[in-house]
Design a protein around this motif. Sequence first.
Motif, PDB file in Angstrom:
ATOM      1  N   TYR B 184       0.845  -1.194   0.000  1.00  0.00           N
ATOM      2  CA  TYR B 184       0.000   0.000   0.000  1.00  0.00           C
ATOM      3  C   TYR B 184       0.884   1.249   0.000  1.00  0.00           C
ATOM      4  O   TYR B 184       2.040   1.181   0.413  1.00  0.00           O
ATOM      5  CB  TYR B 184      -0.908  -0.024   1.229  1.00  0.00           C
ATOM      6  N   ASN B 212       0.811  -3.834 -10.466  1.00  0.00           N
ATOM      7  CA  ASN B 212      -0.533  -3.264 -10.402  1.00  0.00           C
ATOM      8  C   ASN B 212      -1.600  -4.201  -9.834  1.00  0.00           C
ATOM      9  O   ASN B 212      -2.782  -4.035 -10.094  1.00  0.00           O
ATOM     10  CB  ASN B 212      -0.945  -2.786 -11.802  1.00  0.00           C
ATOM     11  N   ASN B 213      -1.189  -5.179  -9.036  1.00  0.00           N
ATOM     12  CA  ASN B 213      -2.138  -6.159  -8.506  1.00  0.00           C
ATOM     13  C   ASN B 213      -3.310  -5.532  -7.772  1.00  0.00           C
ATOM     14  O   ASN B 213      -4.417  -6.063  -7.793  1.00  0.00           O
ATOM     15  CB  ASN B 213      -1.418  -7.120  -7.553  1.00  0.00           C
ATOM     16  N   GLN B 214      -3.050  -4.423  -7.105  1.00  0.00           N
ATOM     17  CA  GLN B 214      -4.117  -3.776  -6.341  1.00  0.00           C
ATOM     18  C   GLN B 214      -4.411  -2.380  -6.887  1.00  0.00           C
ATOM     19  O   GLN B 214      -4.859  -1.502  -6.141  1.00  0.00           O
ATOM     20  CB  GLN B 214      -3.723  -3.719  -4.855  1.00  0.00           C
ATOM     21  N   GLN B 215      -4.156  -2.204  -8.192  1.00  0.00           N
ATOM     22  CA  GLN B 215      -4.385  -0.899  -8.837  1.00  0.00           C
ATOM     23  C   GLN B 215      -3.617   0.205  -8.120  1.00  0.00           C
ATOM     24  O   GLN B 215      -4.104   1.340  -8.019  1.00  0.00           O
ATOM     25  CB  GLN B 215      -5.884  -0.558  -8.867  1.00  0.00           C
ATOM     26  N   LEU B 216      -2.431  -0.132  -7.638  1.00  0.00           N
ATOM     27  CA  LEU B 216      -1.659   0.862  -6.891  1.00  0.00           C
ATOM     28  C   LEU B 216      -0.324   1.198  -7.544  1.00  0.00           C
ATOM     29  O   LEU B 216       0.460   1.968  -6.986  1.00  0.00           O
ATOM     30  CB  LEU B 216      -1.429   0.368  -5.455  1.00  0.00           C
ATOM     31  N   TYR B 285      -4.629  -5.640 -14.451  1.00  0.00           N
ATOM     32  CA  TYR B 285      -5.377  -5.841 -13.213  1.00  0.00           C
ATOM     33  C   TYR B 285      -6.587  -6.745 -13.426  1.00  0.00           C
ATOM     34  O   TYR B 285      -7.355  -6.558 -14.352  1.00  0.00           O
ATOM     35  CB  TYR B 285      -5.879  -4.492 -12.661  1.00  0.00           C
ATOM     36  N   ILE B 287      -9.159  -9.746 -10.818  1.00  0.00           N
ATOM     37  CA  ILE B 287      -9.404 -10.271  -9.462  1.00  0.00           C
ATOM     38  C   ILE B 287      -8.306 -11.227  -8.971  1.00  0.00           C
ATOM     39  O   ILE B 287      -7.832 -11.084  -7.844  1.00  0.00           O
ATOM     40  CB  ILE B 287     -10.782 -10.976  -9.404  1.00  0.00           C
ATOM     41  N   LEU B 290      -5.338  -9.327  -7.704  1.00  0.00           N
ATOM     42  CA  LEU B 290      -5.658  -8.643  -6.445  1.00  0.00           C
ATOM     43  C   LEU B 290      -5.480  -9.622  -5.287  1.00  0.00           C
ATOM     44  O   LEU B 290      -4.901  -9.280  -4.246  1.00  0.00           O
ATOM     45  CB  LEU B 290      -7.107  -8.116  -6.507  1.00  0.00           C
ATOM     46  N   LEU B 291      -5.934 -10.872  -5.485  1.00  0.00           N
ATOM     47  CA  LEU B 291      -5.907 -11.836  -4.389  1.00  0.00           C
ATOM     48  C   LEU B 291      -4.480 -12.261  -4.042  1.00  0.00           C
ATOM     49  O   LEU B 291      -4.115 -12.313  -2.871  1.00  0.00           O
ATOM     50  CB  LEU B 291      -6.795 -13.038  -4.715  1.00  0.00           C
ATOM     51  N   ARG B 294      -2.760  -9.149  -2.428  1.00  0.00           N
ATOM     52  CA  ARG B 294      -3.221  -8.916  -1.067  1.00  0.00           C
ATOM     53  C   ARG B 294      -2.586  -9.909  -0.090  1.00  0.00           C
ATOM     54  O   ARG B 294      -2.312  -9.583   1.062  1.00  0.00           O
ATOM     55  CB  ARG B 294      -4.740  -9.090  -1.058  1.00  0.00           C
TER      56      ARG B 294
END
Lengths: 326, 326
Positions: B184, B212-216, B285, B287, B290-291, B294
């Motif tokens: 983050y 970019n896994n979490q659009q960050l 990116y 789902i 993202l997993l 995270r």
Amino acid sequence: MKKKGDLVSFRPDIKVVDCTLRDGGLVNNFFFSEEFVKDLYLTNLKAGIDYMEFGYKANKDLFDADKFGKWKFCSDEDIRAVVGENDTKLKISVMADVGRTNFQRDICNKSDSPIDMIRVATYIHTIPAALEIVEYCHNKGYETTINIMAVSKSNDSDLDDALELIGRSCVDIIYVVDSYGSLYPEQMRRLASKYLECAEKYNKIIGIHAHNNQQLAFANTIETLTMGVSYLDSTVSSMGRGAGNCPTELLLGFLKNPKYKITPVLKFIEKHITRLKEEGVVWGYDIPYLLTGRLNQHPRDAIQFTADKRTDYAAFLQHLYDKDSF
Amino acid sequence: MKKKGDLVSFRPDIKVVDCTLRDGGLVNNFFFSEEFVKDLYLTNLKAGIDYMEFGYKANKDLFDADKFGKWKFCSDEDIRAVVGENDTKLKISVMADVGRTNFQRDICNKSDSPIDMIRVATYIHTIPAALEIVEYCHNKGYETTINIMAVSKSNDSDLDDALELIGRSCVDIIYVVDSYGSLYPEQMRRLASKYLECAEKYNKIIGIHAHNNQQLAFANTIETLTMGVSYLDSTVSSMGRGAGNCPTELLLGFLKNPKYKITPVLKFIEKHITRLKEEGVVWGYDIPYLLTGRLNQHPRDAIQFTADKRTDYAAFLQHLYDKDSF
């Protein structure tokens, strides 16, 4: 501004507001299937979401009810058909736009309605009209919010005056809204800081509603959350107008309160969102939205460009520059 | 840490490093068309990009040259066929992975090569081996970087020791790398702060390579840039392994130095990226990324899940949890 909370613990004041039907309804004119809406309600219950926004309280004198699904109008009866008496921890909200709602006719006493919160979206120059709706709804027993749209186009002193006016009102929650997805984290923190000062002075709560034009909706949400913003708007799979919103699944992955569960949201995506996308419903980050966001413009041209399946991005950028120069 | 620069001016120390071929090559095994590579070079020239990374200096004894495009190996001849003597302001870089490159054989004197910079990717436990390559390349006349991968899995004291060791070496640039896209902005700022302290002490430059896994990826890049990080990795349309990288077009939209031009990149996307996507090359990116992001896991399972066109996200999350519990 002091940091609130850390990456290990959680703040009980945090509330997640699911705007999938309301902001997502701008993508499909609110034509959601009954099953979609019912499953979304059940998903929100299981996922520990705090509020579910069903849609708008639009005025049927102004909008042709045949051209929109029922969630454009959100009658109490239609909401009750989904939630019954909603004897749950999930609260129900609807949005009322200044000038587009007949609140005296369409909003009854809270005690007779399944709705808990009424959110009033307003431009900075219509805040007195927004406060009229807020006061009306507050007196009827609802929680209320004011969402000041398009602040990226406002100047600082107007915004200061607006926040003073809102601060002195009976509204419960004031929303920082990045309507055009144009704001970088540094700017969002500066805005949130301003709103939080008002909150401190007038005992209000601050919320955030971010758009994803520059892939910053999630980042802006968690950055301002860390500063003390506590009402967090999100939508499943980012569903919302244009580039969409802060994705619920990313937000729930970040939040540490064990009441939030990501799995129900993943199941909802499997069942409903993949189908919507296969059916050709289009939203989410893409080049044209980046370009309108970067230029701090309304996304409408980007939405049209995307609907036309165009990919001449350089020409589109030139078009946006030309618009800006008149 | 003091903020460097603001949202109106620009810092001349900023360098944009285009990693489209190198990180994008992990998506298509480096099988780019000649036209793609040539056009990307011309695009980077026009867009004011500072470095173009062509790929890896992989050891052909370890990797079957028939199974990969030539940019896995980046011979000087192949680079020269694109750039000639590269009498431009755009510098050329390649990456050498610890244990996967025969640097004594494959890296000649800088004066005989079109390559300007050699970047060494290393895990924290192979830093001495990385420094051996760095020293070799430095002595041959190249700019060098060390990119410490998977720091989200390292503990703070190991990283402190690593930075001391690297600080005392001849390397020019040290990269903060978010290999798993798990960090983050708050964590990235903390990491960048640590790296920048080392840079201050040992007169080094700090770079960032985000996923970019979490659009960050974009948010993390501009947040650390504001703190003083100056080498910024990006790829056109985010092309890169799994969730991809910081998108060049977002980054150029943010940077204020007038030498950076977004239009050539938009034209490249129109011509090449839309075609790649139509051909079914998949990244970006989604789902499953993202997993894994995270959960701070390598994206390989998410890449497989995506390749298998699966959408049972909840089951996939359970699989990742189960993996983590052994």
